[in-house]
Design an enzyme around this catalytic site. Structure first.
Site, PDB file in Angstrom:
ATOM      1  N   ASN A   1      32.334  36.518  46.291  1.00 59.65           N
ATOM      2  CA  ASN A   1      31.577  36.185  45.342  1.00 59.65           C
ATOM      3  C   ASN A   1      31.911  36.088  43.794  1.00 59.65           C
ATOM      4  O   ASN A   1      31.154  35.399  43.057  1.00 59.65           O
ATOM      5  CB  ASN A   1      30.208  37.275  45.232  1.00 59.65           C
ATOM      6  CG  ASN A   1      30.481  38.780  45.084  1.00 59.65           C
ATOM      7  OD1 ASN A   1      31.745  39.267  45.519  1.00 59.65           O
ATOM      8  ND2 ASN A   1      29.743  39.594  44.651  1.00 59.65           N
ATOM      9  N   GLU A  38      34.768  49.587  46.134  1.00 62.38           N
ATOM     10  CA  GLU A  38      33.608  49.099  45.620  1.00 62.38           C
ATOM     11  C   GLU A  38      32.926  48.255  46.452  1.00 62.38           C
ATOM     12  O   GLU A  38      33.181  47.116  46.975  1.00 62.38           O
ATOM     13  CB  GLU A  38      33.865  48.131  44.342  1.00 62.38           C
ATOM     14  CG  GLU A  38      34.470  48.759  43.186  1.00 62.38           C
ATOM     15  CD  GLU A  38      33.718  49.506  42.516  1.00 62.38           C
ATOM     16  OE1 GLU A  38      32.430  49.626  42.370  1.00 62.38           O
ATOM     17  OE2 GLU A  38      33.954  50.460  41.501  1.00 62.38           O
ATOM     18  N   CYS A  68      27.000  42.003  43.462  1.00 60.21           N
ATOM     19  CA  CYS A  68      26.792  43.410  44.052  1.00 60.21           C
ATOM     20  C   CYS A  68      25.582  44.223  43.203  1.00 60.21           C
ATOM     21  O   CYS A  68      25.086  45.046  43.664  1.00 60.21           O
ATOM     22  CB  CYS A  68      28.110  44.220  44.005  1.00 60.21           C
ATOM     23  SG  CYS A  68      29.080  44.215  42.563  1.00 60.21           S
TER      24      CYS A  68
HETATM   25  P1  NAD Z   1      33.799  41.503  53.368  1.00 63.78           P
HETATM   26  O1  NAD Z   1      33.607  42.931  53.581  1.00 63.78           O
HETATM   27  O2  NAD Z   1      33.385  40.669  54.567  1.00 63.78           O
HETATM   28  O3  NAD Z   1      35.090  41.015  52.906  1.00 63.78           O
HETATM   29  C1  NAD Z   1      36.053  41.455  51.875  1.00 63.78           C
HETATM   30  C2  NAD Z   1      37.534  41.244  51.747  1.00 63.78           C
HETATM   31  O4  NAD Z   1      37.766  42.281  53.100  1.00 63.78           O
HETATM   32  C3  NAD Z   1      37.977  39.642  52.514  1.00 63.78           C
HETATM   33  O5  NAD Z   1      39.143  39.577  51.524  1.00 63.78           O
HETATM   34  C4  NAD Z   1      38.163  40.127  53.637  1.00 63.78           C
HETATM   35  O6  NAD Z   1      39.127  39.000  54.196  1.00 63.78           O
HETATM   36  C5  NAD Z   1      38.854  41.438  54.069  1.00 63.78           C
HETATM   37  N1  NAD Z   1      38.659  42.015  55.215  1.00 63.78           N
HETATM   38  C6  NAD Z   1      38.046  41.774  56.289  1.00 63.78           C
HETATM   39  N2  NAD Z   1      38.368  42.716  57.268  1.00 63.78           N
HETATM   40  C7  NAD Z   1      39.283  43.622  56.773  1.00 63.78           C
HETATM   41  C8  NAD Z   1      40.038  44.454  57.526  1.00 63.78           C
HETATM   42  N3  NAD Z   1      39.751  45.094  58.507  1.00 63.78           N
HETATM   43  N4  NAD Z   1      41.007  45.191  56.746  1.00 63.78           N
HETATM   44  C9  NAD Z   1      41.189  44.779  55.223  1.00 63.78           C
HETATM   45  N5  NAD Z   1      40.514  43.759  54.871  1.00 63.78           N
HETATM   46  C10 NAD Z   1      39.772  43.070  55.502  1.00 63.78           C
HETATM   47  O7  NAD Z   1      33.049  41.369  52.265  1.00 63.78           O
HETATM   48  P2  NAD Z   1      32.353  39.797  51.352  1.00 63.78           P
HETATM   49  O8  NAD Z   1      31.459  39.200  52.459  1.00 63.78           O
HETATM   50  O9  NAD Z   1      33.590  38.919  51.131  1.00 63.78           O
HETATM   51  O10 NAD Z   1      31.864  40.219  49.950  1.00 63.78           O
HETATM   52  C11 NAD Z   1      30.429  40.458  49.847  1.00 63.78           C
HETATM   53  C12 NAD Z   1      30.243  42.119  49.815  1.00 63.78           C
HETATM   54  O11 NAD Z   1      31.172  42.610  48.756  1.00 63.78           O
HETATM   55  C13 NAD Z   1      28.951  42.357  49.386  1.00 63.78           C
HETATM   56  O12 NAD Z   1      28.567  43.465  50.463  1.00 63.78           O
HETATM   57  C14 NAD Z   1      28.949  42.838  48.018  1.00 63.78           C
HETATM   58  O13 NAD Z   1      27.959  43.844  47.662  1.00 63.78           O
HETATM   59  C15 NAD Z   1      30.191  43.396  48.056  1.00 63.78           C
HETATM   60  N6  NAD Z   1      30.620  43.575  46.640  1.00 63.78           N
HETATM   61  C16 NAD Z   1      30.665  44.643  46.028  1.00 63.78           C
HETATM   62  C17 NAD Z   1      31.048  44.737  44.598  1.00 63.78           C
HETATM   63  C18 NAD Z   1      31.363  46.164  43.721  1.00 63.78           C
HETATM   64  O14 NAD Z   1      31.923  46.194  42.766  1.00 63.78           O
HETATM   65  N7  NAD Z   1      30.684  47.250  44.239  1.00 63.78           N
HETATM   66  C19 NAD Z   1      31.622  43.570  43.946  1.00 63.78           C
HETATM   67  C20 NAD Z   1      31.317  42.144  44.546  1.00 63.78           C
HETATM   68  C21 NAD Z   1      31.094  42.235  45.991  1.00 63.78           C
END
Ligand code: NAD
Length: 498
Positions: free
Chosen positions: A137, A232, A266
């Site tokens: 995002n 996060e 988020c």
């Molecule tokens: P996601 O969890 O699907 O993926 C995040 C990352 O993790 C990607 O790079 C993905 O390739 C990687 N990944 C996937 N499986 C993994 C594994 N088993 N081991 C290690 N890495 C792995 O999240 P998304 O859909 O890309 O992002 C959206 C989410 O992120 C939403 O829930 C949003 O709220 C959250 N978010 C949180 C914050 C915060 O600061 N709290 C900020 C931005 C986004």
């Protein structure tokens, strides 16, 4: 193996990146570990010189960075400029300046007699190799952004950007190299989840931003290796509008921070509770503002207010939340219908007649939706706001600041804003992170935002001392009795009051 990167606003493929294997990640980790000691040896000033050059580089390359971000996320030009380029440039300046202050050695004082006269010091050293894993995002702010304090602390960093939006990280890696970052200190390992998992296996600490489900997997893998993980995760941020609120400001903020970045933040406003005496007026104001938003393919400054969704499956989640709510009796005052068009779209949507039996009030929607509920009073608003597994951020609007702040302090959220929303994120001095497990563990920004990338060392230096300390061998009854009397005196407690 490669991964095609799509422009989600048009559906066109705009590039490909390698899908790196565990062996590739291990090789990158070896390179990074070899480069880290000399990066650390540059000291704060040497590292700050590179970081300050990168701050300037981002500003000078604004057009290119914004274009790359917009192309791989579909977000509006202003969303990329304000929340990404602006953040990235500021973060380079901030961490270059603050790293030596936050990580300065501290002299510790102790009341313990055994350490009297000795010098006690708390100090920080870089962990070595930090792994950052990011979501799609905010490819600059939430992926690359977390690498900046890790680098400032003297670590080498490997970044695994989302497979959906890897191009921004690759562009910024070019920038770092052009700014003189020594070879190998920073690397981008592109790939899917398996590449992220392989990264966790190689690093000394993992900084993860993403969904709660993946965060749990990353934490479990980190726990097996006993390395620290900072997480996060998701949010379902509530906004509370009290009866005395400046309704115009509250409605403007609700519309903006629910729809900004097409709702894929988020800390977006994901649900809204309004005291019933002002509910009708507030809903009318918000609906008019949201209905007036221009959504479309971004084409430079001012071209659209809201872009597309960035991640194709996200449209299905948003559509499911809205459709289920409508089927259960909610009403869409604007939006609410998935359009048939090229790319990945959902219109800005305001929903009323919602309740907590609906996914749209309980699960993270991560789309351009604002469900609004009337509440009897502030107590009911607080109860409903806290009725969530998430606890990332929250906001309260009211003219009586003492009352609004009192409501804010009762909310179970890592950060709460009064008469504002989301801008707390731009204050890099102010810690940010989840207050409940589903929103994560650990903090970004502030002192915690850099000490987490360090191992602590406590030093005790004995300067003035006897040849033999009195408590050491051999044990003798007379000395033991004297020590016991002294301990009794030192630990007699405060005089009690009857
Ligand atoms: P996601 O969890 O699907 O993926 C995040 C990352 O993790 C990607 O790079 C993905 O390739 C990687 N990944 C996937 N499986 C993994 C594994 N088993 N081991 C290690 N890495 C792995 O999240 P998304 O859909 O890309 O992002 C959206 C989410 O992120 C939403 O829930 C949003 O709220 C959250 N978010 C949180 C914050 C915060 O600061 N709290 C900020 C931005 C986004």
């Amino acid at each position: 193996m490669t991964i095609a990167v799509e422009n989600p606003a048009t559906g066109q493929v705009i590039g490909t990146v390698p899908d790196l294997s565990a062996d590739d990640v291990a090789a990158a980790a070896r390179r990074a570990r070899a480069a880290q000691p000399s990066w650390h040896a540059l000291g704060y000033d040497g590292r700050a010189a590179v970081l300050h050059r990168m701050q300037r580089w981002i500003v000078d390359h604004t057009d290119e960075v914004v274009a790359t971000i917009c192309a791989e996320t579909g977000k509006a030009y202003e969303d990329a400029l304000l929340a990404e380029v602006n953040y990235g440039a500021a973060a380079f300046g901030f961490w270059a300046k603050q790293a030596p202050r936050y990580l300065a050695e501290t002299r510790i004082r102790s009341s313990q007699p055994l350490v009297a006269g000795k010098r006690l010091v708390q100090r920080y050293q870089p962990l070595g190799l930090v792994g950052v894993i990011g979501p799609w995002n905010y490819p600059l702010t939430n992926s690359f952004g977390d690498c900046i304090p890790a680098l400032a602390a003297g670590n080498a960093v490997l970044l695994k950007p989302s497979e959906v939006t890897p191009l921004t990280s690759l562009l910024l890696a070019e920038g770092l190299a052009a700014c003189g970052l020594p070879d190998g200190v920073f690397g981008v390992v592109t790939g899917r989840g398996a590449t992220g998992a392989a990264l966790v296996d190689e690093v000394d600490m993992v900084m993860f931003t993403g969904s709660t489900a993946t965060g749990r997997r990353v934490a479990a893998r980190a726990a097996e290796r006993l390395i620290p993980a900072s997480l996060e995760l998701g949010g379902k941020d509530p906004m509370i509008v009290l009866a005395d609120a400046d309704l115009e400001r509250a409605a403007t903020h609700a519309a903006y921070y629910a729809m900004f970045n097409c709702g894929q933040t988020c800390i977006s406003i994901e649900r809204c509770y309004v005291e019933e005496s002002v509910y009708t007026a507030f809903v009318a104001l918000v609906t008019a503002k949201v209905a007036a938003l221009r959504q479309g393919v971004p084409a430079g400054p001012g071209s659209v207010d809201v872009g597309s969704l960035s991640f194709p499956p996200q449209v299905d989640i948003v559509d499911r939340h809205v459709s289920e709510a409508l089927a259960a009796g909610a009403r869409a005052l604007t939006g609410g219908v998935r359009p048939e068009r090229e790319g990945h779209w959902y219109p800005p949507t305001v929903l009323v007649d919602v309740d907590h039996s609906m996914a749209i009030m309980r699960e993270e929607t991560f789309g351009p939706t604002l469900p609004i509920m009337a509440v009897r009073d502030a107590d009911e608003a607080v109860r409903l706001a806290n009725d969530s597994a998430y606890g990332l951020c929250a906001s309260v609007f009211g003219r009586d600041l003492a009352r609004a702040e009192d409501v804010a302090r009762r909310l179970e959220a890592g950060a709460v804003t009064v008469n504002d929303a989301v801008v707390n994120y731009t204050a890099l001095e102010l810690p940010m992170g989840g207050a409940k497990p589903a929103s994560g563990i650990g903090r970004r920004h502030g002192k915690d935002g850099i000490t987490k990338y360090c191992r602590q060392q406590s030093l005790l230096v004995s300067r003035l001392h006897l040849r033999r300390d009195v408590h050491t061998y051999p044990y003798r009854a007379t000395r033991t009795r004297a020590i016991r009397s002294l301990l009794g005196l030192l630990n007699r407690g405060r005089p009690g009051r009857s």
